[in-house]
Design a protein around this motif. Sequence first.
Motif, PDB file in Angstrom:
ATOM      1  N   THR A 239       0.835  -1.194   0.000  1.00  0.00           N
ATOM      2  CA  THR A 239       0.000   0.000   0.000  1.00  0.00           C
ATOM      3  C   THR A 239       0.873   1.248   0.000  1.00  0.00           C
ATOM      4  O   THR A 239       1.944   1.276   0.636  1.00  0.00           O
ATOM      5  CB  THR A 239      -0.911   0.035   1.235  1.00  0.00           C
TER       6      THR A 239
ATOM      7  N   GLU B 184       0.420   3.876   1.617  1.00  0.00           N
ATOM      8  CA  GLU B 184       0.521   4.356   2.992  1.00  0.00           C
ATOM      9  C   GLU B 184       1.680   3.685   3.722  1.00  0.00           C
ATOM     10  O   GLU B 184       2.431   4.336   4.469  1.00  0.00           O
ATOM     11  CB  GLU B 184      -0.790   4.098   3.750  1.00  0.00           C
TER      12      GLU B 184
ATOM     13  N   ASP C 171       5.060   4.848   2.296  1.00  0.00           N
ATOM     14  CA  ASP C 171       5.409   6.184   2.806  1.00  0.00           C
ATOM     15  C   ASP C 171       6.171   6.116   4.130  1.00  0.00           C
ATOM     16  O   ASP C 171       6.925   7.030   4.459  1.00  0.00           O
ATOM     17  CB  ASP C 171       4.138   7.019   3.020  1.00  0.00           C
ATOM     18  N   ARG C 172       5.970   5.042   4.889  1.00  0.00           N
ATOM     19  CA  ARG C 172       6.573   4.932   6.213  1.00  0.00           C
ATOM     20  C   ARG C 172       7.993   4.357   6.172  1.00  0.00           C
ATOM     21  O   ARG C 172       8.667   4.311   7.208  1.00  0.00           O
ATOM     22  CB  ARG C 172       5.697   4.058   7.117  1.00  0.00           C
TER      23      ARG C 172
ATOM     24  N   ARG D  69       8.850  11.219  -0.267  1.00  0.00           N
ATOM     25  CA  ARG D  69       7.885  10.708   0.707  1.00  0.00           C
ATOM     26  C   ARG D  69       7.241  11.878   1.467  1.00  0.00           C
ATOM     27  O   ARG D  69       7.880  12.883   1.706  1.00  0.00           O
ATOM     28  CB  ARG D  69       8.570   9.805   1.716  1.00  0.00           C
TER      29      ARG D  69
END
Length: 338
Positions: A186, A188, A191-192, A338
């Motif tokens: 994902t 999301e 991004d981490r 990011r």
Amino acid sequence: MDAPAALEEIARLLEQELANPFKAKAFRRALAVVESLSADEVAAKLADGSLKRTPGIGDTTYEVIAEASAGAVPAYLADLREKAGVGAARTGLHALLRADLHCHSEWSDGTTSIAAMAHAAAAAGLEYFALTDHSPSLRVANGLTAERLASQLEIVEALNASGELGVRILPGIEVDILEDGSLDQTPEMLDRLDVVVASVHSKLRSPGEAMTERMLRAVADPHTNVLGHCTGRLVRGSRGTRPQSEFDAEAVFAACAANGVAVEINSRPEREDPPDELIALALGAGCLFSIDSDGHAPGHYAFLRLGAARAETAGIPSERIVTTWPVDDLLAWSRRNR
């Protein structure tokens, strides 16, 4: 020398030489047994002979434990050290490597814990490494769902906070490039992460045009930092050989250069990926490079010597190799989108 140190080093050297994986696992099983006992308990079990009957201890591991507990370098270890050239200093480009951006743990298809990989990275002279277990579509490698990856990130944060590793772990992933060129995790979760290695693991014999489009879309994704083992070839080893995938290398490397994506020099001896002519092509295209072990066991950090030698032969300037950069510079590059 003590028994745990001897067992750990033997396992690592067996992994380094790509011996039958069951050999290294046998020594790591014995290591787990010894680490669960105090030195006095080991000595007592050696004295009364009960260690030989302890589950997880075989004839060879028993001899190693007995010799090491007596303060000697076990003969088995001495032979492995001689064969591996242990003690040789890192030289040339290899000595400049600070990092490895492609490593696996037992969370996917690696053989040991995250902490074991971290300790081995420190022992190999690295300052930091990216933990890049597989993504969910690679079920055969126990790829991480978003939920499992989130749990792994908590463990990485705790390990880094402990200050006991001697090396920094960067949270990352080796994400599959799916058939349509999208990344198999994902946005999301991506991004981490600090490092995203994007690799093709399926449909490797697709027509060249389709493979080119697939790779171009992945390289254009702002999350992608490194294009992993780009041809997918195997040149030797227990899995046999596999020809390289067909794709427009000029177009793909031009896209890597334009998007700031590093081309991986995969150091595994059975891969040697990319081949020399494609390394030269990527160098001419202005690409960055990442020299990585693709390690699945602690001993595999030794492969970095092979990748560094190939990069040195190709004439790649060290400043174009992201794994020579200080960690702050690496993160400024890897997280810029990011």
